[in-house]
Design a protein around this motif. Structure first.
Motif, PDB file in Angstrom:
ATOM      1  N   ALA A 297       0.140  -6.127   4.392  1.00 17.31           N
ATOM      2  CA  ALA A 297      -0.679  -5.646   3.365  1.00 17.31           C
ATOM      3  C   ALA A 297      -2.002  -6.388   3.586  1.00 17.31           C
ATOM      4  N   CYS A 298      -2.965  -5.780   2.696  1.00 21.51           N
ATOM      5  CA  CYS A 298      -4.148  -6.633   2.527  1.00 21.51           C
ATOM      6  C   CYS A 298      -4.289  -6.872   0.665  1.00 21.51           C
ATOM      7  N   GLY A 299      -4.915  -7.889   0.464  1.00 19.08           N
ATOM      8  CA  GLY A 299      -5.586  -8.207  -0.772  1.00 19.08           C
ATOM      9  C   GLY A 299      -4.340  -8.355  -1.825  1.00 19.08           C
ATOM     10  N   THR A 300      -4.412  -7.607  -3.078  1.00 20.99           N
ATOM     11  CA  THR A 300      -3.470  -7.800  -3.950  1.00 20.99           C
ATOM     12  C   THR A 300      -2.010  -7.074  -3.382  1.00 20.99           C
ATOM     13  N   ALA A 301      -2.219  -6.232  -2.535  1.00 20.45           N
ATOM     14  CA  ALA A 301      -0.730  -5.821  -1.938  1.00 20.45           C
ATOM     15  C   ALA A 301      -0.001  -6.932  -1.050  1.00 20.45           C
ATOM     16  N   ILE A 344       2.481  -2.289   2.740  1.00 17.71           N
ATOM     17  CA  ILE A 344       2.143  -2.051   1.001  1.00 17.71           C
ATOM     18  C   ILE A 344       0.893  -1.877   1.073  1.00 17.71           C
ATOM     19  N   SER A 345       0.599  -0.581   0.321  1.00 22.23           N
ATOM     20  CA  SER A 345      -0.783  -0.219   0.040  1.00 22.23           C
ATOM     21  C   SER A 345      -0.894   0.565  -1.145  1.00 22.23           C
ATOM     22  N   GLN A 346      -1.484   0.405  -2.219  1.00 31.82           N
ATOM     23  CA  GLN A 346      -1.688   1.241  -3.060  1.00 31.82           C
ATOM     24  C   GLN A 346      -2.364   2.704  -2.768  1.00 31.82           C
ATOM     25  N   SER A 347      -3.357   2.628  -2.041  1.00 27.04           N
ATOM     26  CA  SER A 347      -4.088   3.951  -1.918  1.00 27.04           C
ATOM     27  C   SER A 347      -3.408   4.572  -0.522  1.00 27.04           C
ATOM     28  N   GLY A 348      -2.838   3.753   0.157  1.00 29.71           N
ATOM     29  CA  GLY A 348      -2.324   4.242   1.193  1.00 29.71           C
ATOM     30  C   GLY A 348      -3.111   4.809   2.454  1.00 29.71           C
ATOM     31  N   GLU A 349      -4.426   4.315   2.153  1.00 28.61           N
ATOM     32  CA  GLU A 349      -5.702   4.517   3.184  1.00 28.61           C
ATOM     33  C   GLU A 349      -6.149   3.359   3.635  1.00 28.61           C
ATOM     34  N   THR A 350      -5.775   2.225   3.272  1.00 31.17           N
ATOM     35  CA  THR A 350      -6.393   1.177   3.937  1.00 31.17           C
ATOM     36  C   THR A 350      -6.404   0.976   5.520  1.00 31.17           C
ATOM     37  N   LEU A 351      -7.632   0.842   6.219  1.00 30.61           N
ATOM     38  CA  LEU A 351      -7.519   1.148   7.556  1.00 30.61           C
ATOM     39  C   LEU A 351      -6.849   0.151   8.214  1.00 30.61           C
ATOM     40  N   ALA A 395      -9.541   1.238 -11.806  1.00 31.76           N
ATOM     41  CA  ALA A 395     -10.349  -0.039 -11.789  1.00 31.76           C
ATOM     42  C   ALA A 395     -10.032  -0.641 -10.516  1.00 31.76           C
ATOM     43  N   VAL A 396     -11.112  -1.329  -9.745  1.00 32.08           N
ATOM     44  CA  VAL A 396     -11.141  -1.926  -8.232  1.00 32.08           C
ATOM     45  C   VAL A 396      -9.922  -2.892  -8.426  1.00 32.08           C
ATOM     46  N   ALA A 397      -9.955  -3.876  -9.354  1.00 32.03           N
ATOM     47  CA  ALA A 397      -9.110  -5.217  -9.295  1.00 32.03           C
ATOM     48  C   ALA A 397      -7.515  -4.286  -9.838  1.00 32.03           C
ATOM     49  N   LEU A 597     -17.250  -4.832  -3.979  1.00 29.46           N
ATOM     50  CA  LEU A 597     -15.915  -4.695  -3.639  1.00 29.46           C
ATOM     51  C   LEU A 597     -15.697  -3.370  -3.759  1.00 29.46           C
ATOM     52  N   ALA A 598     -14.884  -2.655  -3.019  1.00 31.55           N
ATOM     53  CA  ALA A 598     -14.317  -1.441  -2.866  1.00 31.55           C
ATOM     54  C   ALA A 598     -12.654  -1.197  -3.159  1.00 31.55           C
ATOM     55  N   LYS A 599     -12.551  -0.143  -3.778  1.00 26.63           N
ATOM     56  CA  LYS A 599     -10.981   0.059  -4.027  1.00 26.63           C
ATOM     57  C   LYS A 599     -10.283   0.229  -2.902  1.00 26.63           C
ATOM     58  N   SER A 600     -10.823   1.222  -1.996  1.00 21.40           N
ATOM     59  CA  SER A 600     -10.140   1.620  -0.745  1.00 21.40           C
ATOM     60  C   SER A 600     -10.954   1.399   0.198  1.00 21.40           C
TER      61      SER A 600
HETATM   62  C1  G6P Z   1      -9.251  -3.626  -1.621  1.00 19.65           C
HETATM   63  C2  G6P Z   1      -8.844  -3.535  -3.242  1.00 19.65           C
HETATM   64  C3  G6P Z   1      -7.425  -4.428  -3.684  1.00 19.65           C
HETATM   65  C4  G6P Z   1      -6.719  -3.926  -2.943  1.00 19.65           C
HETATM   66  C5  G6P Z   1      -6.753  -3.939  -1.336  1.00 19.65           C
HETATM   67  C6  G6P Z   1      -5.680  -3.271  -0.500  1.00 19.65           C
HETATM   68  O1  G6P Z   1      -9.510  -4.867  -1.510  1.00 19.65           O
HETATM   69  O2  G6P Z   1      -9.866  -3.977  -4.009  1.00 19.65           O
HETATM   70  O3  G6P Z   1      -7.479  -4.096  -4.967  1.00 19.65           O
HETATM   71  O4  G6P Z   1      -5.492  -4.760  -2.929  1.00 19.65           O
HETATM   72  O5  G6P Z   1      -8.017  -3.376  -0.841  1.00 19.65           O
HETATM   73  O6  G6P Z   1      -5.631  -2.049  -0.850  1.00 19.65           O
HETATM   74  P1  G6P Z   1      -4.385  -0.980  -0.849  1.00 19.65           P
HETATM   75  O7  G6P Z   1      -5.132   0.451  -1.291  1.00 19.65           O
HETATM   76  O8  G6P Z   1      -4.024  -0.990   0.617  1.00 19.65           O
HETATM   77  O9  G6P Z   1      -3.444  -1.592  -1.642  1.00 19.65           O
END
Ligand code: G6P
Length: 604
Positions: A297-301, A344-351, A395-397, A597-600
């Motif tokens: 995953a990336c970031g918070t995920a 793990i990805s909130q958006s399901g779109e993180t490249l 929210a981005v965070a 920052l970007a959310k997705s």
């Molecule tokens: C960005 C967002 C973070 C998120 C990360 C992974 O950096 O600002 O909040 O955790 O992407 O995104 P995802 O949608 O894959 O969980």
């Protein structure tokens, strides 16, 4: 990253597009623009900076039309400026294009086009696309777009408006998200669902290389050879209200407050007595065959992955490793058909996460996606998907997505442990889960403490977070939250590691947030706390209510209830999220849309 909205139908396209772009602001952007077809001509307006600049600029401009495309740009090629903003248009101002992604071969294409006499006015990769369409135009825009995308390398979601064909928008995608909202007498395209929800909850997800024509009363989808595709219309159970602030000063605070009820909803959806309702997803899989688990995953995920590793080790007694997606996709991961790889990805779109999943799948792993967005790209790539049911996170965070992901991972670790015959004390563990909703409630009684903490943090240059074991993983998330929305430099360390270098940064008054919930480790954590205090650190502790020594050794102590050591994140996360949110608010910053920052994140 960039946001796209396109509209064709009975309403004023300008209004719908601007409202939609507002809903996509969370994705992160630095300029915005819109194009409509009015009186047989293309009208394009763009403004650098906040969307509000564009909205104000448009107040005196008549752009009423039933068709339009808009864009929020997150700069990649060329600085944020009016000229570099999208839409980009052909030299005769007949064709306009908005784009999300990166055209990797834009330079050779640009050189070829310049040789043919095309003049470029921006520094963007996107302008290549519009001139390419113009140069390859064969009298039929759909066929032209199909030919153009064969030439493009990289990632794109594209929406194209053509003055000669003003009843429709043509759109296509590869590796960047695009959904089509199906309305009545109107249809909308967007990068993400919140932009559509005011008008419809019926959506069509475009797959890579598919091309769609979107008209007022008709949507058609084609494959890359232009064969018509029978597409599925999905109904999203998110409401427009969920995508509003609902009386809160910002989305982040609202989403922090939502966590308790989301956990309740997830538990009632995923647990039926002692049964896991998602078991049917795994009915054809022998879970005993897996010898290792990868969490990617990336970031918070990624921080969720760390908590999950602990769950798999302790509960399922399985070997698990956690990797950052952008690293995983380029390294040897020793995958085989006994690897269960979880993305793990909130958006399901993180490249990066999607690309890492594709690689693991190619190499023989079984892939499981954990995501919040029904029908997102990751769900179409993974073998199995488990949803987090958190509702739209604006929210981005990330807050509620984080807690819901941790809960899904915990439930899955219990399920896996049961299936492989390793689950101990199941009833007790299920009973503990029922208490999590209480822990996540935002209590007002600590308000004075929070304002003292904020007073300390608002002028701080640095802040450190420490913890041991699973508390260290929680600290990493706390540090990220504070850093991303307050712009204070933060770092988290395993408590025992600080003295191997970073303790040199501790000065009189440096804030250190100490997380302590593990009975077997707390004495050692308190020793580290004291080492820091002796060097002048200002100690803010978040620990179990009964830890008297921790309380007495700290400048501020937030005492929390813990239901079990392994689930301690649910006790400490809300105070850490609130510290970040209140600090950002006190500093007068944009809590929901922090700079840069970007959310997705749909580019590498
Ligand atoms: C960005 C967002 C973070 C998120 C990360 C992974 O950096 O600002 O909040 O955790 O992407 O995104 P995802 O949608 O894959 O969980």
């Amino acid at each position: 990253m960039c946001g796209i909205v396109g509209y064709v139908g009975k309403n004023n396209a300008k209004t719908v597009v601007l409202e939609g772009l507002e809903k996509l602001e969370y994705r992160g952007y630095d300029s915005a623009g819109i194009a409509v077809v009015k009186d047989g001509a293309l009208k394009v307006e763009k403004r650098c900076g906040k969307l509000q600049n564009l909205i104000e600029h448009l107040q005196t401009i008549d752009m009423s039309s039933d068709v339009g495309i808009g864009h929020t740009r997150w700069a990649t090629h060329g600085e944020p400026s009016d000229i570099n903003s999208h839409p980009h248009f052909s030299m005769d101002k007949k064709i306009a294009v908005v784009h999300n992604g990166i055209i990797e071969n834009y330079l050779p294409l640009k050189n070829e086009l310049i040789e043919k006499g095309y003049r470029f006015i921006s520094e963007t990769d996107t302008e290549v696309v519009v001139h390419l369409i113009d140069s390859m135009y064969n009298g039929d825009m759909l066929k032209t777009v199909a030919e153009v995308v064969k030439v493009l390398k990289g990632s794109y979601a594209l929406a194209i408006l053509d003055v000669n064909n003003p009843e429709e928008i043509i759109c296509t995608r590869k590796d960047s998200p695009l959904v089509i909202g199906i309305g009545e007498g109107e249809n909308i395209i967007a990068s993400d669902i919140p932009a559509l929800l005011k008008y419809t909850n019926k959506v069509v997800y475009l797959n890579d290389f598919e091309i769609a024509t979107v008209r007022k009363n008709k949507v058609e989808v084609f494959d890359k050879e232009l064969n018509a595709i029978q597409f599925e219309v999905k109904v999203v159970d998110w409401s427009y209200d969920q995508a509003t602030k609902n009386g809160f000063p910002n989305y982040m605070l609202k989403e922090i407050h939502e966590q308790s009820s989301i956990v309740q909803k997830m538990l009632s959806s995923y647990l039926n007595g002692g049964d896991f309702t998602f078991a049917n997803l795994f009915s054809t899989i022998d879970l005993k065959r897996y010898t290792k688990i990868h969490l990617v995953a990336c970031g918070t995920a990624y921080h969720v992955g760390l908590q999950a590793k602990y769950f798999f080790n302790e509960i399922s007694k399985m070997d698990a490793k956690v990797e950052i997606a952008s690293e995983y996709r380029y390294q040897n991961n020793f995958i085989d058909d006994r690897t269960l790889a979880i993305f793990i990805s909130q958006s399901g779109e993180t490249l990066d996460t999607i690309s890492a999943l594709k690689k693991a799948k190619e190499e023989g792993a079984t892939t499981l996606a954990i995501t919040n967005v029904v029908g997102s790209t990751i769900t179409r790539e993974a073998d199995i998907t488990l949803y987090t049911l958190a509702g739209p996170e604006i929210a981005v965070a990330s807050t509620k997505a984080y807690t819901s992901q941790v809960l899904v991972m915990y439930l899955f670790s219990l399920f896996l442990a049961e299936k492989i015959g390793k689950l101990e004390r199941k009833e007790e563990k299920i009973a503990e889960l029922k208490r999590l909703c209480e822990l996540l409630k935002v209590e007002n009684e600590d308000e004075i403490k929070f304002s003292e903490i904020v007073k300390k943090l608002e002028n701080a240059k640095d802040a450190f977070f420490i913890g041991r074991g699973i508390d260290y993983y929680s600290s990493l998330e706390g540090a990220l939250k504070l850093k991303e929305i307050s712009y204070i430099h933060t770092e988290a360390f395993p408590a025992g590691e600080l003295k191997h270098g970073s303790i040199a940064l501790i000065e009189e008054g440096t804030p250190v947030i100490v997380v302590g919930t593990q009975d077997n480790l707390i004495e050692k954590t308190i020793s580290n706390l004291k080492e820091l205090k002796a060097r002048g650190a200002y100690i803010i502790s978040i620990g179990k209510k009964e830890y008297e020594d921790m309380k007495n050794s700290s400048d501020i102590f937030i005492g929390v209830d813990v239901v079990s050591q392994i689930l301690s994140i649910f006790s400490v996360i809300v105070p850490m999220q609130l510290i970040a949110c209140y600090t950002s608010m006190k500093k007068g910053l944009d809590v929901d849309k922090p700079r840069n920052l970007a959310k997705s994140v749909t580019v590498e």
